[in-house]
Design a protein around this motif. Structure first.
Motif, short mmCIF file in Angstrom:
data_model
loop_
_atom_site.label_atom_id
_atom_site.label_comp_id
_atom_site.label_asym_id
_atom_site.label_seq_id
_atom_site.Cartn_x
_atom_site.Cartn_y
_atom_site.Cartn_z
N ILE A 54 -5.04 -5.80 -4.52
CA ILE A 54 -4.43 -4.41 -4.22
C ILE A 54 -3.65 -4.87 -2.93
N THR A 55 -4.17 -5.33 -1.57
CA THR A 55 -4.29 -5.55 -0.52
C THR A 55 -3.49 -6.66 -0.53
N GLY A 56 -3.04 -7.75 -1.05
CA GLY A 56 -2.44 -9.23 -0.94
C GLY A 56 -0.76 -8.59 -1.50
N PRO A 57 -0.37 -7.79 -2.29
CA PRO A 57 0.86 -7.35 -2.54
C PRO A 57 2.10 -6.47 -1.62
N LYS A 58 0.33 -5.88 -1.02
CA LYS A 58 1.00 -4.95 0.00
C LYS A 58 1.08 -5.45 1.10
N ILE A 59 0.31 -6.53 1.93
CA ILE A 59 0.58 -7.30 2.13
C ILE A 59 2.03 -8.10 2.76
N ARG A 60 1.50 -9.07 1.73
CA ARG A 60 3.42 -9.31 0.80
C ARG A 60 4.58 -8.15 1.05
N ARG B 98 -0.37 -7.65 14.11
CA ARG B 98 -1.50 -5.97 14.03
C ARG B 98 -0.04 -5.15 13.32
N GLN B 99 1.10 -4.95 13.47
CA GLN B 99 2.10 -4.16 12.81
C GLN B 99 2.05 -4.84 11.67
N ILE B 100 2.25 -5.56 11.19
CA ILE B 100 2.08 -6.21 9.76
C ILE B 100 0.70 -5.10 9.14
N ALA B 101 -0.10 -5.25 9.70
CA ALA B 101 -1.46 -4.60 9.56
C ALA B 101 -1.58 -3.14 10.16
N GLY B 102 -1.09 -2.96 10.75
CA GLY B 102 -0.40 -1.64 10.66
C GLY B 102 0.10 -0.38 9.76
N LEU C 200 -6.11 -9.06 7.76
CA LEU C 200 -5.24 -9.95 7.32
C LEU C 200 -5.55 -11.22 6.93
N TYR C 201 -6.36 -11.71 7.70
CA TYR C 201 -6.93 -12.76 8.11
C TYR C 201 -7.96 -13.35 7.20
N LEU C 202 -7.94 -12.56 5.85
CA LEU C 202 -9.14 -12.36 5.08
C LEU C 202 -8.37 -13.08 3.53
N TYR C 203 -7.08 -13.06 4.22
CA TYR C 203 -5.66 -13.05 3.04
C TYR C 203 -4.91 -14.00 3.38
#
Lengths: 195, 195
Positions: free
Chosen positions: B11-17, B35-39, B48-51
């Protein structure tokens, strides 16, 4: 914009512009601080504000000057001739001018999004003015019956994109000289409009 | 790159991208923080750093995925036919694919300078691969005697610049549909190679 008069500004203004352009092109507008620009020029950050109100005003100044000089240089080219001759002149002019100002061209494409809406509109207006110069030639060629173009507006955008693209791959001292590149692009542009 | 497996990362990978691409395209790579991307994703910055190992790795991931998908999509197009048919297919494919991925295309042109030299070389290699697909068509057309091109390498660069330029001016719901634009560009490209 507060600007000092006299010899100080005459020396520093062009230097500020040159250093700002070089740093913006190298690192991107957002990553460069007024302090860095001042450092490269060799003045205190406060002295920069005698020349420009802020960083965005400096960017706008660079982009506007580039467009003003592009349009003025084109209008200083020899006039006259039929549409075929005028189109050839435009193709060779655009490639030559853009290769001579590669850093300014790069900046103009990269940093548009960092302009305020008002300043963006000014630059867009100048681009439109330049594009219209080409479109008038294409329309004249249609009227003269020497060009066969389904849509002069799209042909204008296509030709400018094609020609400006030279800046992305041309390397001095490579396989082809600037003159050879211009010859080859003129061949393609000429054919693309059915001439 | 450490990457969690299972439903969380799916779920998070595509959303982060997606959020990174949107923010980079809007504000520029340099101006956007992890931080902005995480927000925007709705997670803590640490997550984020897990990804991804860092912001540049995230940018490279976006640019490489775009090029991989472009090349894969082109190779999934129907094959065969003569050079004339293959060139028409390329023109229509390039315009269609690039308009569908406008944000990724914009990012690919704007943020190349923010890649490490190693990552830049990878993206340049993929671009070269894609350009070679077009150049092979142009060479085949020369050999078949249906194209008349002074320099197939320059014609490749000229055609790609012309076609990619559509992204800078095309607006959905404007004067022309995507199909009409593709028809007009195909007419210009065809003529430009003397066919």
């Amino acid at each position: 914009m507060a600007r000092k008069t006299g010899s100080h500004s005459e020396i520093t203004g062009p230097k500020i512009r040159a250093e700002a352009q070089r740093l913006f092109a190298r690192y991107g507008f957002a990553a460069v601080s007024m302090r860095q620009i001042a450092g490269a020029v060799g003045v205190q950050a406060g002295a920069l504000y005698l020349y420009t109100s802020d960083k965005e005003a400096l960017l706008f100044d660079l982009l506007k000057t580039h467009m003003d000089e592009l349009i003025a240089a084109w209008r200083a080219e020899p006039a006259g001739g039929d549409a075929h001759a005028r189109l050839e002149r435009f193709v060779r002019f655009h490639i030559r001018f853009n290769l001579e100002r590669a850093e300014a061209v790069f900046l103009s494409y990269m940093e548009l999004r960092n302009l305020s809406p008002e300043n963006f509109a000014v630059i867009e207006g100048l681009r439109k003015t330049y594009e219209t110069e080409l479109e008038e030639i294409l329309k004249a060629g249609q009227d003269e019956g020497v060009f066969l173009i389904p849509d002069t507006k799209l042909a204008t955008m296509a030709i400018i994109a094609m020609l400006t693209g030279v800046n992305t791959w041309f390397r001095e001292g490579g396989r082809l000289s600037r003159a050879m590149v211009a010859d080859i692009y003129w061949d393609m542009v000429r054919k693309s409009v059915g001439a």
